[in-house]
Design a protein around this motif. Structure first.
Motif, mmCIF file in Angstrom:
data_model
loop_
_atom_site.group_PDB
_atom_site.id
_atom_site.type_symbol
_atom_site.label_atom_id
_atom_site.label_comp_id
_atom_site.label_asym_id
_atom_site.label_seq_id
_atom_site.Cartn_x
_atom_site.Cartn_y
_atom_site.Cartn_z
ATOM 1 N N PRO A 271 -23.850 37.671 54.295
ATOM 2 C CA PRO A 271 -24.889 36.775 53.810
ATOM 3 C C PRO A 271 -25.642 37.428 52.668
ATOM 4 C CG PRO A 271 -25.509 37.712 55.926
ATOM 5 C CD PRO A 271 -24.162 38.249 55.599
ATOM 6 N N PRO A 272 -25.828 36.715 51.539
ATOM 7 C CA PRO A 272 -26.538 37.330 50.419
ATOM 8 C C PRO A 272 -27.946 37.745 50.838
ATOM 9 C CG PRO A 272 -25.970 35.027 49.978
ATOM 10 C CD PRO A 272 -25.402 35.357 51.290
ATOM 11 N N GLY A 273 -28.322 38.960 50.526
ATOM 12 C CA GLY A 273 -29.649 39.445 50.873
ATOM 13 C C GLY A 273 -29.833 39.689 52.350
ATOM 14 N N GLY A 274 -28.736 39.605 53.117
ATOM 15 C CA GLY A 274 -28.848 39.870 54.544
ATOM 16 C C GLY A 274 -29.561 38.768 55.301
ATOM 17 N N ASP A 275 -29.736 37.623 54.659
ATOM 18 C CA ASP A 275 -30.476 36.543 55.297
ATOM 19 C C ASP A 275 -29.513 35.655 56.077
ATOM 20 O OD1 ASP A 275 -31.988 34.391 55.968
ATOM 21 O OD2 ASP A 275 -32.123 33.598 53.926
ATOM 22 N N THR A 276 -29.552 35.755 57.404
ATOM 23 C CA THR A 276 -28.545 35.061 58.200
ATOM 24 C C THR A 276 -28.818 33.574 58.359
ATOM 25 O OG1 THR A 276 -29.736 35.732 60.160
ATOM 26 C CG2 THR A 276 -27.844 37.064 59.548
ATOM 27 N N SER A 277 -29.825 33.059 57.663
ATOM 28 C CA SER A 277 -30.047 31.618 57.785
ATOM 29 C C SER A 277 -29.220 30.841 56.768
ATOM 30 C CB SER A 277 -31.529 31.307 57.617
ATOM 31 O OG SER A 277 -31.938 31.703 56.337
ATOM 32 N N GLU A 278 -28.331 31.531 56.053
ATOM 33 C CA GLU A 278 -27.542 30.811 55.047
ATOM 34 C C GLU A 278 -26.361 30.094 55.720
ATOM 35 O OE1 GLU A 278 -24.362 32.285 53.386
ATOM 36 O OE2 GLU A 278 -24.234 33.174 55.374
ATOM 37 N N PRO A 279 -25.752 29.114 55.007
ATOM 38 C CA PRO A 279 -24.795 28.222 55.667
ATOM 39 C C PRO A 279 -23.578 28.898 56.298
ATOM 40 C CG PRO A 279 -25.241 27.513 53.410
ATOM 41 C CD PRO A 279 -26.031 28.723 53.631
ATOM 42 N N VAL A 280 -23.007 29.914 55.629
ATOM 43 C CA VAL A 280 -21.768 30.472 56.178
ATOM 44 C C VAL A 280 -22.049 31.109 57.540
ATOM 45 C CG1 VAL A 280 -19.836 32.014 55.761
ATOM 46 C CG2 VAL A 280 -20.943 30.907 53.844
ATOM 47 N N THR A 281 -23.126 31.906 57.618
ATOM 48 C CA THR A 281 -23.452 32.545 58.891
ATOM 49 C C THR A 281 -23.750 31.497 59.951
ATOM 50 O OG1 THR A 281 -24.596 34.136 57.500
ATOM 51 C CG2 THR A 281 -24.770 34.452 59.850
ATOM 52 N N GLN A 282 -24.564 30.524 59.584
ATOM 53 C CA GLN A 282 -24.955 29.524 60.572
ATOM 54 C C GLN A 282 -23.757 28.746 61.089
ATOM 55 O OE1 GLN A 282 -27.854 29.145 62.114
ATOM 56 N NE2 GLN A 282 -28.337 31.013 61.032
ATOM 57 N N ASN A 283 -22.885 28.352 60.180
ATOM 58 C CA ASN A 283 -21.709 27.606 60.614
ATOM 59 C C ASN A 283 -20.777 28.465 61.443
ATOM 60 O OD1 ASN A 283 -21.893 24.854 59.625
ATOM 61 N ND2 ASN A 283 -21.999 25.807 57.612
ATOM 62 N N THR A 284 -20.726 29.765 61.120
ATOM 63 C CA THR A 284 -19.877 30.659 61.891
ATOM 64 C C THR A 284 -20.423 30.809 63.304
ATOM 65 O OG1 THR A 284 -19.401 31.855 59.867
ATOM 66 C CG2 THR A 284 -18.847 32.952 61.923
ATOM 67 N N LEU A 285 -21.744 30.960 63.394
ATOM 68 C CA LEU A 285 -22.340 31.168 64.701
ATOM 69 C C LEU A 285 -22.123 29.974 65.620
ATOM 70 C CD1 LEU A 285 -25.652 33.028 63.962
ATOM 71 C CD2 LEU A 285 -23.469 33.898 64.748
ATOM 72 N N ARG A 286 -21.948 28.803 65.010
ATOM 73 C CA ARG A 286 -21.717 27.633 65.847
ATOM 74 C C ARG A 286 -20.405 27.742 66.594
ATOM 75 N NH1 ARG A 286 -22.080 22.598 62.372
ATOM 76 N NH2 ARG A 286 -23.766 23.407 61.077
ATOM 77 N N VAL A 287 -19.423 28.418 65.999
ATOM 78 C CA VAL A 287 -18.115 28.463 66.643
ATOM 79 C C VAL A 287 -17.792 29.816 67.269
ATOM 80 C CG1 VAL A 287 -16.965 26.555 65.526
ATOM 81 C CG2 VAL A 287 -17.137 28.726 64.334
ATOM 82 N N ALA A 288 -18.391 30.890 66.759
ATOM 83 C CA ALA A 288 -18.082 32.208 67.308
ATOM 84 C C ALA A 288 -19.023 32.480 68.480
ATOM 85 C CB ALA A 288 -18.257 33.281 66.240
ATOM 86 N N LYS A 289 -18.457 33.068 69.535
ATOM 87 C CA LYS A 289 -19.282 33.259 70.732
ATOM 88 C C LYS A 289 -19.954 34.620 70.772
ATOM 89 C CE LYS A 289 -18.217 30.979 74.701
ATOM 90 N NZ LYS A 289 -17.430 30.787 75.924
ATOM 91 N N VAL A 290 -19.569 35.487 69.860
ATOM 92 C CA VAL A 290 -20.180 36.807 69.835
ATOM 93 C C VAL A 290 -20.785 37.038 68.461
ATOM 94 C CG1 VAL A 290 -19.781 39.268 70.100
ATOM 95 C CG2 VAL A 290 -18.482 37.658 71.465
ATOM 96 N N PHE A 291 -21.959 37.586 68.445
ATOM 97 C CA PHE A 291 -22.677 37.824 67.195
ATOM 98 C C PHE A 291 -23.080 39.289 67.170
ATOM 99 C CE2 PHE A 291 -27.083 37.855 65.347
ATOM 100 C CZ PHE A 291 -26.724 37.645 64.043
ATOM 101 N N TRP A 292 -22.485 40.048 66.270
ATOM 102 C CA TRP A 292 -22.875 41.440 66.090
ATOM 103 C C TRP A 292 -23.682 41.502 64.806
ATOM 104 C CZ3 TRP A 292 -17.062 42.515 66.766
ATOM 105 C CH2 TRP A 292 -16.739 42.539 68.120
ATOM 106 N N GLY A 293 -24.982 41.427 64.941
ATOM 107 C CA GLY A 293 -25.823 41.394 63.755
ATOM 108 C C GLY A 293 -26.069 42.798 63.227
#
Lengths: 594, 103
Positions: free
Chosen positions: A392-414
């Motif tokens: 995510p640009p600037g490390g901001d996880t509220s951007e679309p790619v991260t958010q859409n990924t989190l919808r389908v991935a069950k594990v999040f290693w931030g």
């Protein structure tokens, strides 16, 4: 073959007219150079073609020829240990053919070696009835990979002939009597990359993927057949996390897709992997790895294809009954490729310019992961674990790619830039990250070890959480204001952070840790907490305990550098913790009669 | 909530406190004193008076209760005279609280 004519060229997007005969997703040869492209939009007789190679010096008027085939990968022996580009061209052959370190255009190369002979041993006899997915025979492709030759999808029949011996991948090795008559088959299968290979049914993932990384295996485990996302700002260590898993995960096959990242990262892989020995098999890691490279300077459209090429290869090996892990580094670059194409197609943009279908495309990729029963009479069990890095640009996880990924991935290693600045690696933040598999996986690990692993994990994470709260108080009013109990908590949480979670990827011993050793290490730290608490109840002061246990705490800290065959020393450590604390109590504290 | 008041020290110095209704506990050595103070703190004594001579020997224990609301460990001179530690502690605390030594 029908030919169209180029109307316009805009970067990797070429539009051509006179294409009414073509279908969407057909592969075309574009221009006089014969560049490889794929039709991604059709409007009447005008086709928009995404070209997988550089399009400079291509102009209107040049011909476009369709092949009538969808973008496919060739699946046969010879695929292992190879490095391909996004559309499955082997890069070492490419290098020889093009005589350049960079890609030259219009080169058509066979994906797999046509000449090499493989020893084929059949496992069926004439007269056997076989269906899709049944194993016809075996080829020992590398020392660790037994490449099973399977009946292609949609084929059913009786074996009328099967050969034994050395063959290349284009020679007929068996003949089936199908409903449409006799058909000859080679070792090779072709499969369109955008379609998932069919399976009998999906299973719920139940076994953990042991990665050898303590923070992952203990706190945020991923299941075999699960999906995980690794978002993190630049330099936080996404690539290292991916490499570590590729190196040490207990899977049979690893597909590593380097997608839009630095070329040097792939160089690292090529330099390091062959030297590394897989602890599970004793063979080189490369013997079970397939690399797909589309580095940042390679054509952007092929980046879009590379993810699909990777997952299709993974599915092929899953169908053989293997557990496969696919690493995609990074899906953000892939999404940016989608965005670039979408922009040139003049589609209506969604969030941050990404196409509206970004979410469904990401889901398509992650949903191809899973644990399945494969087609065929045997009912083999295979799995694909998909692990995607997100930048995510600037490390901001509220951007679309991260958010859409989190919808389908069950594990999040931030990954956390703050942690990596403090040199805490792997910089997986224990407060933000989560794993939806954690209950099942810890229960499974606990059962195999025969201990209450779940309780230990819960205790550790609650200590780490308490620490974060206490740290806030400390910052406001200073450490003196805390009760002795809380100060002990801080000390133990620090031990968990520094002596357990922190792991050096570049140390020979510390690079990977078996589950057994993880248990011993964590058990030792928690024993220290337990004993220190007891000591304090018996009247010893916090300061006395801390001063009295300097040596033993240092020993615990060095525990991670103990080789796997010396883990008996942890037992020793635990008894000396008890001793030391007893001594402290005797020296100063008061007896139980208080 | 009512709290008890305890006095810890050598017999000669603290016996008079008994007249006031305080609980007195004799201690003459550091270890004894430490045990006694810890014991009283556990048993909900709100104020513990401790003679300066003993207090001098167990600084760790006193520091330990400094950060707690209760008990308040207060140093008192013994029958041989003041060492001025108790008074200094009060002055230090005032300075900490008010920001200036107003005494």
């Amino acid at each position: 073959m029908n030919k169209g004519k180029i109307v316009s060229v805009s970067g990797p997007l070429v539009t051509a007219e006179g294409m009414e005969h073509a279908n969407i997703q057909d592969i075309c040869r574009v221009g006089d150079l014969g560049l490889i492209g794929e039709i991604i939009e059709m409007r009447g007789s005008i086709a928009s073609i995404q070209v997988y190679e550089e399009t400079s010096m291509v102009g209107p008027g040049e011909p476009v020829e369709t092949t009538g085939e969808a973008l496919s990968v060739e699946l046969a022996p010879g695929i292992m240990s190879q490095m391909f580009d996004g559309i499955q061209r082997p890069l070492d052959t490419f290098l020889k053919r093009a005589e350049s370190n960079y890609l030259s255009r219009g080169v058509s190369i066979e994906p797999l070696d046509r000449e090499k002979k493989w020893t084929f041993t059949p496992s069926v006899t004439v007269g056997t009835k076989v269906t899709t997915g049944d194993v016809i025979g075996h080829v020992q492709e590398t020392p660790v990979v037994d490449h099973k030759i399977m009946v292609p999808v949609g084929v059913e029949g009786t074996v009328t002939d099967v050969k034994t011996g050395d063959f290349n991948i284009t020679e007929t090795i068996y003949t089936l009597d199908t409903e449409e008559g006799k058909k000859e088959f080679t070792m090779t299968q072709k499969w369109p990359v955008r379609r998932g290979r069919p399976t009998a049914r999906k299973l719920n993932p139940t076994t953990p993927l042991k990665t050898g990384q303590r923070v992952i295996d203990t706190l945020f485990p991923v299941a075999k057949g699960g999906s995980a996302a690794v978002p993190g700002p630049f330099g936080a260590g996404k690539t290292v996390v991916q490499h570590q898993i590729a190196k040490y995960a207990d899977v049979d096959i690893v597909v590593y897709v380097g997608c839009g990242e630095r070329g040097n990262e792939m160089t690292d892989v090529i330099n390091e992997f062959p030297e590394l020995i897989d602890p599970n098999t004793g063979e080189s890691i490369m013997a079970r790895t397939i690399l797909i490279a589309n580095t940042s300077n390679m054509p952007v459209a092929a980046r879009e294809a590379s993810i699909y090429t990777g997952i299709t290869i993974a599915e092929y090996f899953r169908d053989m009954g293997y557990s496969v892990a696919i690493m995609a580094d990074s899906t953000s670059r892939w999404a940016e490729a989608l965005r670039e194409m979408s922009g040139r197609l003049e589609e209506m943009p969604g969030d941050e310019g990404y196409p509206a279908y970004l979410g469904s495309r990401l889901a398509e990729f992650y949903e191809r992961a899973g644990k399945v029963i494969t087609l065929g009479n045997e009912g083999r069990e295979g799995s694909i674990t998909a692990i995607g890095a997100v930048s995510p640009p600037g490390g901001d996880t509220s951007e679309p790619v991260t958010q859409n990924t989190l919808r389908v991935a069950k594990v999040f290693w931030g990954l956390d830039a703050g942690l990596s600045r403090k040199r805490h690696f792997p910089a997986i933040n224990w407060l933000d990250s989560y794993s939806l598999y954690v209950n099942e996986m810890t229960a499974h690990i606990g059962e195999t070890l025969g201990v209450d692993w779940n309780k230990m994990v819960t205790r550790s994470s609650s200590l780490l959480q308490d620490e974060a709260e206490l740290q806030e108080i400390v910052q406001l009013v200073g450490a003196e204001s805390l009760s002795e109990k809380d100060r002990l908590k801080l000390v133990v949480a620090r031990m968990i952070r520094e002596d357990y979670l922190q792991q050096n990827a570049f140390d020979d011993v510390d690079s990977t840790t078996s589950i057994q050793k993880q248990y011993e290490m964590l058990h030792t730290i928690l024993t220290f907490e337990e004993e220190a608490k007891k000591g304090m109840e018996l009247g010893a002061y916090f300061d006395e305990i801390i001063q009295g246990t300097v040596d033993i705490r240092e020993r615990i800290g060095r525990g991670k550098f103990l080789p796997e065959n010396e883990i008996a020393q942890f037992e020793d450590m635990r008894s000396s913790i008890q001793e030391t604390i007893h001594q402290v109590v005797e020296k100063g504290g008061m007896d139980t009669d208080a | 909530m009512a709290h008890k008041i305890g006095v810890v020290g050598d017999k000669d110095s603290i016996l008079p406190f008994k007249m006031l209704g305080f609980d007195v506990f004799y201690a003459s050595e550091a270890k004894e004193a430490r045990k006694m103070v810890d014991h009283l703190a556990k048993n909900e004594y709100g104020i513990i008076y401790l003679t300066e001579t003993l207090g001098e020997k167990i600084p760790d224990t006193i520091r330990r209760y400094d950060s707690k609301i209760q008990p308040a460990v207060i140093l008192i001179p013994n029958h041989t005279g003041s060492l001025n530690i108790g008074k200094k502690r009060i002055q230090d605390n005032v300075e900490k609280a008010v920001g200036q030594n107003i005494l």
